[in-house]
Design an enzyme around this catalytic site. Structure first.
Site, PDB file in Angstrom:
ATOM      1  N   CYS A  71      16.029 -33.914 -64.648  1.00 42.38           N
ATOM      2  CA  CYS A  71      17.388 -34.317 -64.300  1.00 42.38           C
ATOM      3  C   CYS A  71      17.442 -35.563 -63.428  1.00 42.38           C
ATOM      4  O   CYS A  71      18.533 -36.034 -63.089  1.00 42.38           O
ATOM      5  CB  CYS A  71      18.105 -33.161 -63.607  1.00 42.38           C
ATOM      6  SG  CYS A  71      18.190 -31.679 -64.640  1.00 42.38           S
ATOM      7  N   HIS A  86      23.619 -34.740 -55.632  1.00 38.08           N
ATOM      8  CA  HIS A  86      23.173 -34.138 -56.891  1.00 38.08           C
ATOM      9  C   HIS A  86      24.069 -32.947 -57.216  1.00 38.08           C
ATOM     10  O   HIS A  86      24.482 -32.773 -58.359  1.00 38.08           O
ATOM     11  CB  HIS A  86      21.712 -33.718 -56.762  1.00 38.08           C
ATOM     12  CG  HIS A  86      21.094 -33.254 -58.040  1.00 38.08           C
ATOM     13  ND1 HIS A  86      21.040 -34.034 -59.173  1.00 38.08           N
ATOM     14  CD2 HIS A  86      20.497 -32.069 -58.374  1.00 38.08           C
ATOM     15  CE1 HIS A  86      20.441 -33.367 -60.150  1.00 38.08           C
ATOM     16  NE2 HIS A  86      20.106 -32.169 -59.687  1.00 38.08           N
ATOM     17  N   GLU A 112      20.016 -29.122 -50.723  1.00 33.74           N
ATOM     18  CA  GLU A 112      20.474 -30.505 -50.600  1.00 33.74           C
ATOM     19  C   GLU A 112      21.342 -30.674 -49.359  1.00 33.74           C
ATOM     20  O   GLU A 112      21.217 -31.673 -48.628  1.00 33.74           O
ATOM     21  CB  GLU A 112      21.253 -30.934 -51.838  1.00 33.74           C
ATOM     22  CG  GLU A 112      21.676 -32.399 -51.763  1.00 33.74           C
ATOM     23  CD  GLU A 112      22.351 -32.925 -53.017  1.00 33.74           C
ATOM     24  OE1 GLU A 112      22.471 -34.160 -53.149  1.00 33.74           O
ATOM     25  OE2 GLU A 112      22.754 -32.101 -53.872  1.00 33.74           O
ATOM     26  N   LYS A 125      29.754 -33.655 -60.546  1.00 36.54           N
ATOM     27  CA  LYS A 125      29.438 -32.649 -61.568  1.00 36.54           C
ATOM     28  C   LYS A 125      30.534 -31.597 -61.686  1.00 36.54           C
ATOM     29  O   LYS A 125      30.598 -30.881 -62.684  1.00 36.54           O
ATOM     30  CB  LYS A 125      28.094 -31.989 -61.271  1.00 36.54           C
ATOM     31  CG  LYS A 125      26.888 -32.899 -61.502  1.00 36.54           C
ATOM     32  CD  LYS A 125      25.583 -32.137 -61.311  1.00 36.54           C
ATOM     33  CE  LYS A 125      24.372 -33.011 -61.625  1.00 36.54           C
ATOM     34  NZ  LYS A 125      24.105 -34.019 -60.592  1.00 36.54           N
ATOM     35  N   HIS A 133      26.785 -31.061 -65.751  1.00 36.21           N
ATOM     36  CA  HIS A 133      25.449 -31.589 -65.460  1.00 36.21           C
ATOM     37  C   HIS A 133      24.852 -32.125 -66.758  1.00 36.21           C
ATOM     38  O   HIS A 133      24.468 -31.356 -67.644  1.00 36.21           O
ATOM     39  CB  HIS A 133      24.588 -30.473 -64.885  1.00 36.21           C
ATOM     40  CG  HIS A 133      23.280 -30.919 -64.330  1.00 36.21           C
ATOM     41  ND1 HIS A 133      22.816 -32.216 -64.439  1.00 36.21           N
ATOM     42  CD2 HIS A 133      22.310 -30.242 -63.635  1.00 36.21           C
ATOM     43  CE1 HIS A 133      21.637 -32.314 -63.857  1.00 36.21           C
ATOM     44  NE2 HIS A 133      21.317 -31.133 -63.353  1.00 36.21           N
ATOM     45  N   PHE A 179      13.873 -30.534 -62.355  1.00 40.21           N
ATOM     46  CA  PHE A 179      12.785 -29.582 -62.555  1.00 40.21           C
ATOM     47  C   PHE A 179      11.453 -30.326 -62.460  1.00 40.21           C
ATOM     48  O   PHE A 179      11.331 -31.476 -62.886  1.00 40.21           O
ATOM     49  CB  PHE A 179      12.893 -28.920 -63.923  1.00 40.21           C
ATOM     50  CG  PHE A 179      13.960 -27.851 -64.027  1.00 40.21           C
ATOM     51  CD1 PHE A 179      14.676 -27.425 -62.924  1.00 40.21           C
ATOM     52  CD2 PHE A 179      14.238 -27.260 -65.258  1.00 40.21           C
ATOM     53  CE1 PHE A 179      15.650 -26.441 -63.029  1.00 40.21           C
ATOM     54  CE2 PHE A 179      15.207 -26.272 -65.383  1.00 40.21           C
ATOM     55  CZ  PHE A 179      15.908 -25.870 -64.264  1.00 40.21           C
TER      56      PHE A 179
END
Length: 407
Positions: free
Chosen positions: A162, A302, A313, A331, A336, A395
């Site tokens: 991502c 994010h 985060e 998002k 996403h 990831f």
């Protein structure tokens, strides 16, 4: 930042909020989720996603070109054309040998994989397209953008889950600072709202399960968040050295001031619980940009809407930016888009700087008390932003932070 200043001279986007930069920006500022039930996902445990509004790629690319491209490549090429027009650059007259392309993609050509796989199992090998391999290669979006724009310099694909779109921008910056290229077309693309990918993410427990209310599902930093909503998108940025931009009389939208990249080396899918890699990437971006933490006025987080990622985060943001700059996650509106998200959010951060507007976080009704951030909610905030960060994590423990500031 050592080396020449890097200018963002053009943007192109296709997102669930709209086709084109202007439509996307208006939709993100409006702050309404684009998530909806999808007929293609009927019968699955999660049957909703954020999809592009209807458009026909053949109208833009021509039928033959559109037919031989996976949807992810179609989006990348269309976004690149918009970005070059915005930058005032004409591929028919430039020195293509000095133009590079770097495009990130996290999953790849899932539409083609799944469609051709069904053909093989249902009808046999003779029904599989001879274009299968050229369509699904991870480098295909970059190669197709290069083909469409006569770019004959380095053409690269980045794959950091991502964070792929953000990683592409980092590599593009390096190609310019090393003077291997004079122009780099960079960003990310992803189009994998497909049954197999959706099922895999649902089995992993990463997706929101609000099938009864999709529009309320993506709610970054909200106390009731339960997972992310898958989206599709492409975003392309045209980068040049600021000195070259000035020489041709084009005013950049913003400057790419610094980049920070780290890896957690902790777990395949879970971030380090103390945000070790995230903090390091943020510090690295600030140092590279020659900025103090107090210079940052906005962070495009994010902010996936998952329990753990948002919490980690938020902890990292409080530690690195104790002055509490404005924070939002787009998002909530767009979902996403995996490998495209870093590029989409970088482009939106540039627009925030340019227009002195910070998008709201959709569906953020009850901020998680453990988050404790200066979150922009409900409506866009009018605020002059001279420097901002765009965070992207993926990831594999990939962390990329981009710092932008006013030209």
């Amino acid at each position: 930042m050592s080396g020449p200043a890097i200018a963002v001279t053009g943007l192109g986007m296709l997102t669930p909020a709209g086709i084109g930069v202007e439509a996307t920006w208006e939709g993100v500022l409006d702050g309404k989720s684009t998530a909806a039930t999808s007929d293609q996902l009927a019968g699955l445990p999660v049957d909703f996603c954020c999809s592009l509004p209807h458009f026909d790629a053949a109208d833009v690319l021509g039928r033959r070109t559109a037919h031989r491209l996976d949807r992810s490549s179609q989006l990348a090429v269309i976004a690149a054309k918009e970005a070059l027009h915005d930058a005032g650059l004409d591929p028919t007259v430039w020195d293509g040998a000095r133009v590079g392309v770097v495009i990130g993609c996290g999953v790849g050509a899932s539409h083609t994989w799944e469609t051709q796989g069904r053909r093989l199992h249902e009808f046999g090998p003779r029904r599989v397209s001879p274009l299968l391999l050229p369509m699904i290669g991870p480098s295909t979006p970059a190669g197709e953008v290069a083909l469409a724009t006569c770019a004959r310099g380095p053409s690269l694909a980045t794959g950091t889950a991502c964070a792929s779109g953000a990683t592409a921008i980092v590599i593009a910056r390096d190609l310019l600072t090393s003077r291997q290229c004079d122009v780099v077309i960079t960003g990310g693309t992803e189009a994998c709202n497909t049954p197999l990918v959706m099922t895999g993410l649902a089995q992993l427990g990463a997706l929101s399960g609000r099938c009864d209310d999709p529009a309320a599902a993506s709610r970054p930093f909200d106390a009731a968040r339960d997972g992310f909503v898958l989206g599709e998108a492409a975003a392309i940025l045209v980068l040049e050295r600021a000195e070259d931009t000035a020489a041709r009389g084009h005013r950049p939208r913003a400057l790419l001031a610094g980049c920070g990249s780290t890896t957690d080396a902790y777990h395949p899918t879970t971030p380090h619980p103390e945000g070790r890699g995230i903090k390091a990437a943020m510090h690295s971006a600030l140092t590279d940009a020659g900025l103090n933490s107090s210079d940052i006025g906005y962070v495009n987080a994010h902010g996936t809407s998952t329990r753990l990622n948002d919490a980690v985060e938020a902890h990292s943001l409080r530690a690195v930016l104790p002055h509490s700059p404005a924070v939002s996650s787009t998002k909530g509106v767009l979902g996403h888009s995996l490998g495209a998200s870093g590029a989409v959010e970088a482009a939106l951060t540039v627009l925030s700087i340019q227009h002195s507007l910070i998008p709201p976080t959709a569906n953020l009704e009850n901020p998680d008390p453990g988050v404790d951030l200066n979150l922009v909610i409900r409506t866009a905030a009018e605020q002059r932003v001279t420097a901002a960060l765009s965070n992207s994590f993926g990831f594999g423990g990939h962390n990329v932070v981009l710092a932008f500031h006013t030209p």
